[in-house]
Every structure is written in C-alpha cells, then in structure tokens.
Design an enzyme around this catalytic site. Structure first.
Site, PDB file in Angstrom:
ATOM      1  CD  GLU A   1      -7.138   2.710   6.610  1.00 27.33           C
ATOM      2  OE1 GLU A   1      -8.157   2.501   5.555  1.00 27.33           O
ATOM      3  OE2 GLU A   1      -6.087   2.250   6.526  1.00 27.33           O
TER       4      GLU A   1
ATOM      5  NE  ARG B   1      -4.361   0.126   1.874  1.00 24.46           N
ATOM      6  CZ  ARG B   1      -5.250   0.805   1.138  1.00 24.46           C
ATOM      7  NH1 ARG B   1      -5.493   1.704   0.595  1.00 24.46           N
ATOM      8  NH2 ARG B   1      -6.491  -0.277   0.921  1.00 24.46           N
TER       9      ARG B   1
HETATM   10  N1  MTE Z   1     -11.615   6.222  14.627  1.00 28.44           N
HETATM   11  C1  MTE Z   1     -11.708   5.673  15.922  1.00 28.44           C
HETATM   12  N2  MTE Z   1     -12.433   6.532  16.710  1.00 28.44           N
HETATM   13  N3  MTE Z   1     -11.053   4.804  16.593  1.00 28.44           N
HETATM   14  C2  MTE Z   1     -10.293   3.898  15.696  1.00 28.44           C
HETATM   15  O1  MTE Z   1      -9.841   2.862  16.171  1.00 28.44           O
HETATM   16  N4  MTE Z   1      -9.653   3.576  13.237  1.00 28.44           N
HETATM   17  C3  MTE Z   1      -9.171   3.695  12.014  1.00 28.44           C
HETATM   18  C4  MTE Z   1     -10.527   4.721  11.516  1.00 28.44           C
HETATM   19  N5  MTE Z   1     -11.168   5.500  12.516  1.00 28.44           N
HETATM   20  C5  MTE Z   1     -10.410   3.984  14.204  1.00 28.44           C
HETATM   21  C6  MTE Z   1     -11.272   5.330  13.737  1.00 28.44           C
HETATM   22  C7  MTE Z   1      -8.982   2.840  11.167  1.00 28.44           C
HETATM   23  S1  MTE Z   1      -7.497   2.273  11.035  1.00 28.44           S
HETATM   24  C8  MTE Z   1      -9.883   2.421  10.180  1.00 28.44           C
HETATM   25  S2  MTE Z   1      -9.331   1.066   8.953  1.00 28.44           S
HETATM   26  C9  MTE Z   1     -11.332   2.766  10.148  1.00 28.44           C
HETATM   27  O2  MTE Z   1     -11.697   3.644  11.176  1.00 28.44           O
HETATM   28  C10 MTE Z   1     -12.019   1.259  10.344  1.00 28.44           C
HETATM   29  O3  MTE Z   1     -13.420   1.728  10.589  1.00 28.44           O
HETATM   30  P1  MTE Z   1     -14.615   2.112   9.214  1.00 28.44           P
HETATM   31  O4  MTE Z   1     -13.993   1.044   8.167  1.00 28.44           O
HETATM   32  O5  MTE Z   1     -15.757   1.635   9.652  1.00 28.44           O
HETATM   33  O6  MTE Z   1     -14.287   3.418   8.932  1.00 28.44           O
HETATM   34  N1  HPA Z   2      -5.908  -2.337   4.616  1.00 24.13           N
HETATM   35  C1  HPA Z   2      -6.077  -2.690   5.867  1.00 24.13           C
HETATM   36  N2  HPA Z   2      -6.189  -3.988   6.373  1.00 24.13           N
HETATM   37  C2  HPA Z   2      -5.632  -4.824   5.549  1.00 24.13           C
HETATM   38  C3  HPA Z   2      -5.478  -4.690   3.764  1.00 24.13           C
HETATM   39  C4  HPA Z   2      -5.724  -3.440   3.698  1.00 24.13           C
HETATM   40  O1  HPA Z   2      -5.512  -2.997   2.538  1.00 24.13           O
HETATM   41  N3  HPA Z   2      -5.337  -6.051   3.551  1.00 24.13           N
HETATM   42  C5  HPA Z   2      -5.358  -6.675   4.522  1.00 24.13           C
HETATM   43  N4  HPA Z   2      -5.657  -6.067   5.834  1.00 24.13           N
HETATM   44 MO1  MOS Z   3      -7.228   0.374   9.736  1.00 23.81          MO
HETATM   45  S1  MOS Z   3      -5.231   0.338   9.465  1.00 23.81           S
HETATM   46  O1  MOS Z   3      -7.258  -0.464   8.033  1.00 23.81           O
HETATM   47  O2  MOS Z   3      -7.289  -0.834  10.644  1.00 23.81           O
END
Ligand code: MTE
Ligand code: HPA
Ligand code: MOS
Length: 762
Positions: free
Chosen positions: A711, A308
């Site tokens: 993210e 990535r």
């Molecule tokens: N927001 C909060 N409050 N706490 C978290 O742990 N994790 C982040 C983001 N926002 C996180 C957060 C990460 S790494 C990801 S991948 C996404 O939330 C996952 O949730 P979603 O796919 O529902 O957005």
């Molecule tokens: N993002 C986050 N987590 C993951 C991914 C990715 O692209 N692939 C496997 N685990």
């Molecule tokens: Mo988020 S790093 O894809 O949990």
C-alpha cells in the site's frame, strides 16, 4: 536483494493463468445473476417475480426467504448487510437472484422483475448527511494530545480550510466471481475471488446455517483485489452457495462490470475541515481537524478505515498539539470499503494540504515547510495516537531524492518557465510518505502455513495469504527455498484453502508477506530441526556438521542431494510435514483512550513529480516522476518495484482522472470505463525513475528484515496533485493556495484556474 519473476508472470501475459471463470466447469453448472433495486431508499411493498421465473432457461429464484440461515454478511457482525434486501438503502442494492442454465438467460431474466416500492427521501452526500443528522455507521474516533484549541487561539498564524477528496472504484481486471459446488450432507465447496477466504467461509456457514467445517473455500489467484475483495466477495460467495445447496447443482455467479461497480463498495470519499496554527518559520504548533467520510448504507469496514485516516493525518509531521476526529456518516449509497491504503491516503492528503496552506501563506517552497515539521529522531517524535516513531528515516530519504532528482534546479526552472506567462504552465512537488504497518485490529496480525516435503524432495507450500497479483506467493516460496536451500522451482505454490490453513486473516494491510512469510519460515524450521536431528543420529555427527547448501545437504564429510537426503529421512520415519504459525509481537491499541502502539513499524518513501498543464483547457500530463522508496531489505526487488510503479499509477488515477458521480436519483452514473477514467499506459509519467532505498533495513525482526510494500507507494502520487496545484497557482503569482480538491480532473483544474483568475482580478 533477490530477483525472481512473479511465479505467474508468464501465465498472466499469455492468458494461461487460471482464474475462477477459466476453470473447467463441473457438469450441469448453472448461473446466477443479481436483481438490483431501482430506488435509493425505501421499502418493497410488492415483488412479482413470476416473469423472471417463467423466462427461458430459468431454474429458480432466490430472495431473502430462500436464505436458510442468517440473511446477513456484515463483516463486523452489525447485522446491517443483507444478502437480499427488504428495506432498500441504496440504488443498486441486491434484492433477489435468478438461476438459469446459461449466464445470458439469468442476466436477461433478472430484468423482468416487477417491484413496487414505497420511496423514502434519500441523500448521497456527506455534507447533506451531516445537515440532516444522518447517523454514524460506527463509533467515531478521537485522537488527542496536548491542547489544540487553546494553542490555535494563541498561535502567531492560523489558517482554516476545507478539502474534498473523492472516492475510487477498484477496477480490478477480474470482477467479482464465485462458483459453488454442493457436496454430501451440509458440505459445500466455494471457489471465491476473495482476499479473505476464512471470512467467506464464515459468512457462507452463517447463511446456510451450517458449521464452518462444512464449508471449504478455495482461491488460487485473483485478477486484482486492491481491498475490494476483502469483504465484498461475501455477497457473491453466499449467493452461489445458497443456490448450489437449494438446487443441488454447481452454481457460478459473475456480475457484469457495470453491476460490479454499482453493487459493491469503493474507496471512501472525505470532506476534511482543518484548522492549523503555526509560527513565522512555518513550524506547526497545533492542528485541529475533522474527517467526514461517505460510508454508504452500512458499517462494513468504515470503522477501521476512518480510524486509519486519522492515523495518517500527520504523515511525516510532528503536531505538538493535536485534536483529530472522525465522522463516519451514513449515506444512501453503496457501502464503502477497503481500498489500498485503507483511509490512510485520504488522511495523508489532508496533512499535505495543511503543509501547502502554510507554504503559500509564507511564500515558501512547501518542501521547506515539510522539512521544518518532520518528526524528530530523539524528540518531537510522538504521534497523535501516542506511538513513538522510533525508526524515522524520512529526512535522509528526502535528502537523497532531492539530490538524485535535481529538485532544486528543476524547481527554479519551473518557476522561470511560468514567469513567461505562456498558456502551458508547469508544476513540481516533492512529497513524503510514512505508512504504519499492521492491522489496527490487533488479533488480525496472525498467520499460518502448511509445508510438506514429498519423498522425491519436491515441496508443497500452502499458507493463509491470497495472491492478487502482488507476488505474495513468489515471496513466500523464496523464503522456503532459502530455508531448505533448494531451487525455487522445487516448491509448488498452491491455492489458498480453508481446509489446509484455518482461521486466517484477510490478505490486507500490506502485511501478507510479513505474516505468511514468517509462518512459512516457522514451518520450515520445524521440519529442518527434525532433519538435522535425524542426520546427527544417522551419521553420528554434531549439529554444526550438518549444513544445507544449494540442492545439497552436507553431513560431516559426506554430501547428499536434497532428494537423496529426504528419501533417507522418510525411510527413517521422520515427519516431513509441518504447520507453521506467526503472530506480530509488541503491538497493542486501545481505541477508547486513543493510545497504543498499533503499528509494528513504518514504511517510508518520497516522490518528486513534474507536470505541465494547459491553462485554456485544464488538460495536463505528468512529465516526470522520481521515486525513492523504503522496503527495508527487499525480499524481491523486481516485485517490489512493480508494486511501487503500480501503486503510484493507481494513486495518480485516484487523485486525477477517476471520478465517481451519483445523480439526483442516487444512481452511480460512472459505472463503466466509458465514464470512469482509470489511467492508461500513456498516462504514466513520461520519465519514471523508481529506486529502492537499498541502505534501509527493518529495525524489527520481520522476515529477512524486509518491509511491507503493497500500500505505501499508493500515496507517493500526492506529489502529482501538489505539482498540479503549483502549476495552477502560477496563474495568480503563487499568492493563494489553490485549494485544489481531488480528483484534479481537467475540469476541476480549469475551474480552479478560473477561481484564481477571479481572485486576481478582484
Ligand atoms: N497489487 C496487485 N497487483 N493487485 C492487488 O490487488 N492489492 C494491494 C497491494 N498490491 C494489490 C496489489 C493491497 S490493497 C494490499 S493490502 C496488498 O497488495 C496486499 O498484499 P500484501 O500484503 O501481500 O502486500
Ligand atoms: N487494513 C486493511 N484491512 C483491514 C484493516 C487494516 O488496517 N483492519 C481490518 N481490515
Ligand atoms: Mo488492502 S486495502 O489492505 O486490501
């Protein structure tokens, strides 16, 4: 755009939200604690745990020989992540666990082990690993288009450089935790603070040597995950489950913050070597870059993370000729893992450094160089992985932010301020973000949901996603409320549970609401179809005569409350429960050829940050940040704004004050808030304007045409790093690119200033 509070907002603030450590404890619950290695590399020759076993309150110990099944929790099946180690590969690696009546007793007993090691040479740094030909933890990736080496030779201008980008600890408020309760036969119930209940289920089943159907994993909410609980929860869940079955007692394990930081993986730090060719106008002709990552002692997710990084090396810019290579290096450190952005931020910071280099070389505003290199909409729109960027809105977004933030005038003012050569200098930068949405492991892009309507009209919602604070459950509940046209409080949000929805993916890659929202909508549609068919038959009307309005169902000229109607349907024996499913269409990725369409779509954003630095001490503050971010047609504007603000500030911490430091023995010495500085409320931008690009709509058929938000905003913080860089550059009249590495701690800002002073006087 809907506004509803996060379903648990009130409970988070009042302390009523129940996390695993707050649950009513089962009778006879006992506590486990890990014993960690005190060398970075070597073998255990002798281990004497007698003092541990005879300590007050101790019930027993677990070592690698106590694991009934496989002593491995590697998420990739590489067999390189032991639960309990024999061969030591990093300082702080778990070797044994002790189980005692109280947590304090277990924690103390764990310090009493006498372990004799045969030490082997160790290293913690990537450049050292490269020098000593340490192995790759996983296959490197190459992305290639055109002929970068030849174009670089012939380019009018060429710059080569290198950048170091530090790692980051997740610092979730709730550290890792698991509680296991033994059942009859092979059964075990595990409460695990995890983003990936299905993987925890599989790991526990392998460790216990029982089928998956004997293991049930549940999680109502995490106190933050940020990627740190995608794979790293496996260890704690496995230890709790093994102990629960061995001693036939409920077992809880919760490490101290220090042990959590030492023994679990973090964001990968990178060394990026770049070589860029460009013309007099700053237009890029070729990029050749290498991405070396400190992966730690095992593969974990380092393959997809370093992939990535390459996928985001281009950020918003077209590289006509490009050659990118990853170098996932093994080191004797804890195995690094997922962290918000998943390698993307590191790749993107490298891309923005290249822009800065060109700007300083030509004496131009980096924003002009950015604009000259933005992806096109008709041509110049092929990425290094051969996906066409077909939803590009970055130029419009940046123009709007440039106007709304008054960027040009403020930049002029900053340069004028610096011309006075005072002790305080200012910097300003506008940086864009383009982030690809989907798991690059294509099969991960699937989700399930389970929806029941009870006879009183109340609705039970379950789906495979996990709540870590990001508001996923609220968003998915909104989708259901919308489908059935009922009030949000009619819908019960329930704990993620491997017995309700099986074979789920990690809640990660920002795709939680895209995937689970669609799966829940699919379940609702099935039930609605049955309800409409029933209404037509029962009331002798056509489909078009049945409509759902708020808490009401209109059938021809009759009208019922939702509750009345559901009761009628029940009496007529209509099935009021459904399992929904969704898989993302149109994505594919062939890693071997480096070609495909790994991302369903892109999320965009941009930010402008203005900073002040003290040139005597290197201290600084962020004076103002303006953000314009694209979430498509927002599912919930308040939650989305919360994600943007939180993501930005977390990114700011990564690029400024958060620094991980290992000593000569390979010990992580920054393992508590005393030595590891996450942003405080007072570190946020003094003025902080966050707007959604309300004109944006996802071109793809995502849930309500929204876009993922978890993210992408993290990378908006790159503007802070570049603004600091501009303030520093004033020291030498902007003649040199300061080549400011990350994190830009006050120390590093000062050292960079000193270097520029040296170059000025040379
Ligand atoms: N927001 C909060 N409050 N706490 C978290 O742990 N994790 C982040 C983001 N926002 C996180 C957060 C990460 S790494 C990801 S991948 C996404 O939330 C996952 O949730 P979603 O796919 O529902 O957005
Ligand atoms: N993002 C986050 N987590 C993951 C991914 C990715 O692209 N692939 C496997 N685990
Ligand atoms: Mo988020 S790093 O894809 O949990």
């Amino acid at each position: 755009m809907k506004k509803s509070n996060h379903d648990s907002a009130h409970k988070h603030v009042t302390g009523e939200a129940i996390y695993i450590d707050d649950m009513v404890e089962p009778t006879g619950l006992v506590h486990a604690y890990l014993g960690l290695s005190e060398i970075a590399h070597g073998k255990i020759i002798e281990m004497d745990l007698s003092a541990v076993e005879s300590a007050t309150g101790v019930i027993g110990v677990l070592t690698k020989d106590s694991v009934p099944g496989s002593n491995d929790i590697s998420p990739t099946g590489k067999n390189d992540d032991p639960i309990f180690a024999q061969d030591i590969n990093f300082y702080g690696q778990p070797i044994f666990a002790v189980v005692a009546k109280t947590r304090a007793q277990a924690r103390y007993a764990a310090t009493l082990a006498k372990i004799e090691y045969e030490q082997l040479p160790h290293l913690t740094d990537v450049l050292e690993a490269r020098k000593q030909s340490y192995p790759h933890v996983t296959e490197p990736l190459t992305l290639k288009r055109g002929d970068a080496p030849t174009t670089l030779e012939q380019a009018p201008k060429r710059i080569q450089g290198s950048m170091r980008i530090g790692g980051q600890d997740h610092f979730y408020l709730e550290s890792h935790i698991a509680m296991a309760i033994p059942g009859e036969d092979d059964d075990v119930l595990v409460y695990s603070s995890t983003q990936h209940p299905s993987e925890v289920q599989h790991m526990v089943s392998h460790a216990l040597n029982v089928p998956s159907n004997a293991v049930n994993v549940k999680i109502r909410r995490m106190g933050g995950g940020f990627g740190g609980k995608e794979t790293q929860s496996n260890l704690f869940a496995a230890v709790a489950a093994i102990a629960a079955k061995k001693f036939n007692k409920a077992v809880k394990i919760r490490p101290d913050r220090d042990d959590d930081m030492v023994a679990t993986g973090k964001r990968h730090d990178f060394v990026i070597d770049y070589d860029v060719g460009f013309d007099e106008d700053g237009k890029i002709e070729a990029v050749h870059a290498n991405y070396a990552a400190r992966c730690g002692n095992s593969a974990d997710l380092s393959g997809p993370v370093t992939d990535r990084a390459l996928f985001h090396a281009d950020n918003c810019y077209y590289f006509p000729n490009v050659l990118l290579q990853s170098e996932p290096l093994k080191t004797n450190t804890v195995s690094n893992t997922a962290f918000r952005g998943f390698g993307g931020p590191q790749g993107m910071v490298g891309g923005e450094r290249i822009i800065e280099e060109i700007a300083y070389a030509l004496g131009r505003d980096p924003l002009e160089i950015r604009k000259a290199n933005f992806y096109g909409t008709i041509d110049r729109n092929i990425t290094p992985y051969h996906q066409t960027v077909d939803d590009n809105i970055i130029a419009k977004l940046v123009d709007q932010l440039e106007q709304s933030s008054n960027y040009q005038n403020r930049r002029d003012a900053v340069l004028e301020f610096n011309n006075k050569k005072g002790i305080i200098r200012k910097g300003i930068a506008l940086t864009p973000v383009k982030f690809g949405i989907s798991f690059t492991a294509t099969w991960y892009n699937q989700a399930g949901a389970l929806v029941h309507i009870y006879t009183d009209g109340s609705i039970h919602l379950n789906h495979g996603g996990t709540e870590m604070g990001q508001g996923l459950n609220t968003k998915v509940a909104q989708v259901l409320a919308d489908e059935f046209q009922v009030d949000l409080d009619q819908i019960k949000i329930t704990a993620t549970d491997t017995e309700k929805v099986p074979n789920t993916s990690a809640t990660a890659a920002s795709s939680g609401s895209d995937l689970n929202g669609m799966a829940a909508a699919n379940a609702a549609e099935q039930i609605k179809e049955r309800l409409v068919t029933f209404a037509c038959k029962e009331h002798k009307v056509e489909k078009d005569d049945v409509s759902f309005a708020l808490n009401t169902v209109n059938i021809g000229d009759k009208s019922f409350t939702f509750k009345e109607f559901i009761h009628q349907a029940y009496m007529a024996r209509v099935q009021l429960s459904a399992a929904g499913f969704y898989k993302t269409p149109d994505i594919h990725w062939d890693r071997a050829s480096g070609k495909g369409r790994p991302f369903y779509y892109y999320a965009y954003g941009a930010s402008v940050s203005e900073v002040s630095i003290d040139t005597l001490t290197g201290e600084y503050q962020v004076d103002r940040t303006d953000i314009l971010h694209d979430v498509g047609n927002s599912l919930n504007s308040e939650i989305d704004k919360g994600q943007i603000e939180g993501g930005f500030v977390q990114g700011q911490g990564w690029l400024t004050t958060e620094e991980l430091w290992w000593d000569k023995e390979g010990r992580l010495r920054t393992h508590a808030p005393s030595t590891y500085k996450i942003p405080l409320a007072s570190d946020r931008p003094r003025i902080f304007n966050v707007e959604l690009a309300d004109w944006s709509e996802n071109r793809e058929m995502t849930i309500k045409k929204s876009k993922a938000v978890g993210e992408p905003p993290f990378m908006l913080a790159i503007s802070v790093l570049e603004a600091l860089s501009l303030a520093i550059a004033s020291e030498n009249d902007y003649k040199n690119c300061p080549r400011l590495d990350a994190p830009a701690t006050p120390e590093r800002v000062l050292m960079t200033l000193e270097r520029l002073r040296g170059e000025r006087n040379a």
